[in-house]
Design an enzyme around this catalytic site. Structure first.
Site, PDB file in Angstrom:
ATOM      1  N   ASP A 522       0.834  -1.204   0.000  1.00 46.90           N
ATOM      2  CA  ASP A 522       0.000   0.000   0.000  1.00 46.90           C
ATOM      3  C   ASP A 522       0.869   1.255   0.000  1.00 46.90           C
ATOM      4  O   ASP A 522       2.087   1.192   0.195  1.00 46.90           O
ATOM      5  CB  ASP A 522      -0.898  -0.022   1.241  1.00 46.90           C
ATOM      6  CG  ASP A 522      -2.047   0.971   1.131  1.00 46.90           C
ATOM      7  OD1 ASP A 522      -2.448   1.305   0.003  1.00 46.90           O
ATOM      8  OD2 ASP A 522      -2.548   1.418   2.171  1.00 46.90           O
ATOM      9  N   GLU A 525       2.543   5.150  -4.212  1.00 47.77           N
ATOM     10  CA  GLU A 525       2.517   6.090  -5.352  1.00 47.77           C
ATOM     11  C   GLU A 525       3.832   6.895  -5.530  1.00 47.77           C
ATOM     12  O   GLU A 525       4.017   7.343  -6.670  1.00 47.77           O
ATOM     13  CB  GLU A 525       1.351   7.070  -5.169  1.00 47.77           C
ATOM     14  CG  GLU A 525      -0.006   6.423  -5.330  1.00 47.77           C
ATOM     15  CD  GLU A 525      -0.348   5.468  -4.185  1.00 47.77           C
ATOM     16  OE1 GLU A 525      -0.946   4.408  -4.457  1.00 47.77           O
ATOM     17  OE2 GLU A 525       0.009   5.771  -3.035  1.00 47.77           O
ATOM     18  N   ASP A 692      -9.378   3.026  -2.492  1.00 46.16           N
ATOM     19  CA  ASP A 692     -10.280   3.453  -1.425  1.00 46.16           C
ATOM     20  C   ASP A 692     -11.613   3.934  -1.968  1.00 46.16           C
ATOM     21  O   ASP A 692     -11.895   5.136  -1.995  1.00 46.16           O
ATOM     22  CB  ASP A 692      -9.615   4.564  -0.603  1.00 46.16           C
ATOM     23  CG  ASP A 692      -8.326   4.090   0.035  1.00 46.16           C
ATOM     24  OD1 ASP A 692      -8.140   2.874   0.121  1.00 46.16           O
ATOM     25  OD2 ASP A 692      -7.511   4.927   0.440  1.00 46.16           O
TER      26      ASP A 692
END
Length: 1019
Positions: A522, A525, A692
């Site tokens: 997770d 980015e 999300d």
């Protein structure tokens, strides 16, 4: 964002108060965050808890201002933005040299430099390659690359492989043409049809060090798909700025989010006239008989041609779609274009993935079971209770997942010593593994940097990474320190010499403590909660609280429910509505914002240099400033490359590092990884989840389009947070979503901290819906596994758009509410509240295609080109079998391990001519290299089914039953391998045409696929 939380172990002790401090100013010139005034030291307090004096310190809460960047006005919203097409001169070609394999040329600026959003490159090299029978490459790059000046960045082969030429290049169907009037432009034509698939005629090529622009014309009502990642309809809108820049943003609609996928598929439909010429079909020609009108659509001689376009460029990009063109803009790099001629979608996808050596990873069999997760599982005991409750309700559960709750203060590769102590590991995992179930933990992408003034804050993972030079730096060589969940953090440098090896060792060592089955990556980015190196000079304050309140903290309660909740859940809705109104009154009305007086930052270019923090061309990044909620563009890698040039590949690289780590943890076994940020080729290492989302019907609706786009990108192991991540779900939405996701390759339920629990056993209706859908899914596991083997070996898709399976029906071009699972299964889900029917099309009927209801086996009565109303009460998801298919099944068990030990089954769905075919792939379900495999082919015709078997893999499961659909005109003796099947085991409904054959176990002792056989039933 998947995880958010804060020091759960210490929650009762810490007071979450922001200490008074000076406004933080960020010096983006050198990447360092500097304080306008000294930070106050956190106060130390002593309290008595359960009779024990306890010392603790207040946690410093970072102010919201640390994650506020410059006010920037995106190009697309700027009324004063300069149109490069009107002011730039373009280029002229010279020194053109042609060969059988392409051409080369020099492109020279055709006039005075415009320097509109950077510094013009005066001389470019053009190289055109006919690389294979189906691929054309066009490369335009600066002629004189001086690596020491870093004026531009060309993607190295070792980061993203560049497709190479093949011996079949001379047979290509693609033609490159160019012209120099009024300035250089080029086109790509499909030779076999004469259709121009790409043309920059009458447009300018603009090439600057921080801005590249090129244009291609598009036909009227074009059908374009891809250009991700974003939440969007299946077919891209004709007024869309498709920004690509990896961003940690909670699934906003039509904005750039986690991934960077610069690839699109275009499909064009043609009609052959009386002279045999192909004419492009326009949407206006298809109005009569369109789906939903109730009118029969008479089929004409439609056929489609698809092609793919890939831009190999890692920089922030913004392809802009308008009514008749695509204008592709980037903030750096080169033009490295690849055209794939298809001519069908399946062929385009295969050509694309094979050229990049990026065929999707073959997944372990267990990964196709059901996965349960949430942010908010507090300890080993609760985790085991969840697993036990699933079994008590007889709802299959394959894998239990944990979010950052399990970590010691949210630090990777640790366990919370109080709530998830090491002492509890053996008991929990012995229980889990004894039931053939699995465990997957989250691992974040930032590493906590310990407080040097607190010896007890030592963190070995950081120490080892620091000693090996494995972290990103600032331009001045100091360590880049941002902030994520644990506080101030550093970030792995995947371009450093030792970064990957350090990560691999951390995974190997941690597995010795926590025997996980896979890893969930997770925040990749890569995300940071402050602008610049805000931790520089401040790490003595660590750990610190993020600069925003977290779910469940005071003033941040969750009152959000799905649309229609007030109808389906009247009592709860009234309470929630009241609470929400009360909360809104505290926040204050915001319906009418004050007039904007923003003074936007305007960056001007400086000759010979780049401004990477605020490039002159402003893409429409969801976070605005490129440094907001992300590592700043001027963070510097060990080899001197700036984050600006490789930002969107961080997620790809951590997936690679994790893949290598799991190969070391599980030698010879396929790694199981689900990651958030992806780019070209990430599917060869990992699957992906949709990020999300929220508990809203429209997010369930968009999940189908998300999945179809990631099919194009070569990441078939895709799913979304079922029932929604953010907000509260309700029973109706969750029931429908649990049904839908049962037909996605990756099937996981996950939700946010402090929201209502949404395990499917929380509502009787959801439990029933989930069990019904899971029964189908687990029956289909052999079929799904075979689809993945095909994807892994050929690049084919798993979830498929109707338009791809039925390419000659133009009206299917924008259908994103139904989908195919492989070629055999049509799924038509309910995607709106308070209905008990759903409309769906049955494609191919105009060409004689037949469809059968999964549940009854009855042939579907539907017309071509008409939306049919289908009964779909809560608890029922319409599923249909395609005529002409043979689908391998297996009796479902509670786990995939149990399922693999059960009898086989077959469903033979005959087409209008009484024929059907299919195949099955079998192996051990986990090994990368197989000692033995099985490939079983099925061919039905003339009232019999021929089964042929190849391979040495030993499978001893018997054949339990065969169901044949579309059997009309009677049934004679049923024989298997020349032996009659007892009539009591033969059930035939002549009116429905359904033949059910059971009791085959004793006829297939030793294994259904021990050898080939014939099953006959003809009258």
């Amino acid at each position: 964002m998947a995880p958010t939380s804060f020091f759960k172990r210490a929650l009762p002790l810490f007071s979450f108060q922001a200490l008074t401090h000076g406004q933080q100013s960020i010096n983006l010139a050198n990447g360092l965050g500097a304080s306008a005034s000294p930070r106050p030291s956190p106060s130390v307090n002593t309290v008595t808890i359960n009779g024990t004096p306890t010392t603790f310190r207040d946690i410093f809460t970072m102010p919201a201002s640390v994650d506020v960047g410059a006010d920037l006005l995106p190009y697309i919203d700027d009324p004063e933005a300069v149109d490069a097409q009107t002011v730039c001169p373009g280029y002229k070609a010279s020194q053109v040299e042609e060969s059988d394999h392409g051409l080369t040329a020099v492109l020279t600026l055709a006039g005075k430099p415009c320097n509109v959003y950077g510094n013009d490159v005066e001389v470019l090299n053009l190289k055109v390659e006919y690389q294979s029978a189906n691929r054309l490459a066009i490369n335009i790059s600066p002629a004189n690359i001086d690596a020491s000046k870093s004026s531009w960045y060309i993607v190295p082969e070792e980061l993203i492989p560049r497709p190479k030429g093949e011996s079949s290049a001379g047979d290509t169907d693609l033609e490159f043409d160019w012209n120099d009037e009024p300035s250089f432009w080029f086109s790509v034509t499909r030779h076999s049809t004469g259709d121009v698939i790409f043309s920059s005629e009458n447009t300018k090529l603009v090439f600057e060090d921080q801005f590249v622009e090129f244009v291609s014309h598009l036909p009227e009502d074009y059908n374009l798909y891809g250009l991700g990642e974003r939440i969007h309809d299946f077919r891209l809108n004709r007024n869309l700025s498709a920004t690509m820049y990896a961003a940690d943003a909670g699934d906003p609609i039509d904005r750039n989010i986690y991934g960077h996928q610069p690839f699109y598929l275009e499909t064009r439909y043609f009609e052959t006239d009386e002279q045999g010429r192909k004419k492009l079909v326009k949407k206006s020609q298809l109005n009569e008989g369109a789906y939903g009108t109730g009118q029969h659509h008479q089929r004409s001689s439609y056929e489609s041609y698809s092609h793919g376009v890939y831009l190999r460029n890692l920089h922030g990009q913004e392809p802009q779609l308008s009514s008749d063109r695509i204008t592709w803009r980037t903030i750096g790099g080169s033009i490295d274009l690849f055209f794939y001629d298809g001519p069908t979608q399946p062929e385009v996808t295969k050509q694309y993935l094979k050229s990049l050596d990026a065929l999707p990873a073959m997944q372990q069999y267990f990964s196709f079971g059901y996965h349960q997760c949430r942010w908010g599982y507090h300890n080993w005991t609760e985790l085991r209770e969840v697993v036990e409750t699933f079994r008590a309700f007889d709802i299959p559960l394959e894998t239990i997942w944990v979010d950052i709750d399990y970590m010691d203060q949210y630090r990777d590769f640790t366990l919370d010593p109080v709530t998830f102590p090491l002492s509890g590991v053996k008991e929990f995992f012995d229980y889990l593994h004894s039931n053939n179930q699995h465990f997957v933990p989250i691992v974040d992408s930032a590493i906590y940097i310990p407080n040097p003034q607190n010896a007890s804050d030592a963190y070995d993972t950081y120490t080892r990474g620091n000693e090996t030079g494995s972290f990103l730096n600032n331009p001045d060589g100091s360590q880049y320190i941002g902030a994520v969940w644990p506080g101030y953090t550093v970030f792995p440098d995947w371009l450093s010499a030792n970064g990957q090896a350090w990560w691999v060792k951390e995974l190997v060592d941690w597995y010795k403590e926590v025997p996980f089955s896979g890893i969930w990556i997770d925040m990749s980015e890569v995300s940071s909660f402050c602008v610049g190196s805000c931790g520089t000079g401040n790490i003595t304050m660590n750990p610190v609280h993020p600069p925003f309140s977290l779910p469940g903290e005071e003033g941040n309660k969750i009152f959000d429910f799905p649309e229609g909740f007030n109808v389906t859940n009247a009592t709860e809705a009234a309470s929630a509505s009241s609470a929400s109104s009360s909360q809104a009154s505290k926040i204050g009305a915001t319906a009418v914002p004050p007039p904007s007086t923003t003074s936007y930052l305007k960056t001007t270019q400086t000759p010979g240099t780049r401004n990477v923090n605020h490039p002159p061309f402003v893409i429409n990044n969801v976070q605005g400033d490129l440094a907001v909620h992300a590592v700043s563009p001027n963070a510097t890698h060990a080899n001197g490359v700036q984050e600006y040039d490789v930002h969107s590949i961080f997620g790809h690289q951590i997936l690679n590092a994790t893949y290598q780590g799991l190969l070391s943890v599980f030698p010879g076994k396929r790694p199981f990884i689900i990651g958030r940020s992806t780019t070209t080729g990430s599917g060869k290492w990992s699957g992906h989840w949709g990020g999300d989302n929220a508990s809203k019907w429209y997010y369930m609706y968009f999940s189908i389009s998300q999945a179809l786009h990631f099919s194009l990108f070569g990441i078939p192991m895709f799913g979304v947070d079922t029932c929604g991540f953010n907000g509260n779900t309700d029973y109706e939405l969750c029931a429908r979503w649990m049904q839908l996701s049962a037909f996605f390759p990756f099937y996981r339920n996950h939700n946010v901290l402090s929201a209502l629990s949404q395990e499917p056993y929380r509502w009787a209706s959801v439990a029933a819906s989930a069990k019904s859908a899971m029964q189908i899914r687990y029956s289909l596991l052999p079929y799904l596994y075979t689809l993945f083997y095909e994807a892994h070996t050929t690049g084919s898709t798993v979830m498929r758009a109707l338009a791809w399976e039925f390419p000659n029906e133009p009206l299917l071009a924008d259908v994103g509410t139904q989908f195919m699972l492989g070629a055999n299964i049509l799924v038509t889900p309910v995607l709106e509240p308070q209905v008990d029917t759903v409309k769906g099309v049955f494609p191919g009927i105009g060409d004689g295609q037949t469809w059968y209801d999964w549940y009854t086996g009855a042939r579907v009565d539907a017309q071509a080109g008409v939306n049919t109303s289908i009964s779909a009460p809560l608890g029922h998801i319409p599923v249909f079998l395609r005529g002409g298919s043979v689908t391998p099944l297996q009796e479902p068990g509670y786990t995939t391990t149990a399922s693999r030990k059960n009898p086989w089954g077959l469903t033979v769905a005959l087409d209008g001519e009484g024929k059907a075919s299919g195949w099955l792939y079998v192996d051990d379900g986990e090994s990368i290299e197989q000692e033995a495999t099985l490939e079983v082919s099925f061919e039905a015709r003339d009232g019999k089914l021929e089964v042929e078997v190849e391979g040495a893999y030993k499978d001893t499961n018997v054949l339990g039953n065969v169901t044949v659909l579309g059997v009309f005109g009677g049934v004679g003796d049923v024989e298997l391998g020349g032996k009659k099947v007892d009539r009591k085991n033969v059930e035939y409904d002549e009116a429905m045409g359904v033949l059910k054959i059971t009791g085959l176990n004793h006829l297939t002792k030793g294994g259904a696929w021990k050898c080939g056989f014939t099953l006959s039933w003809s009258a």
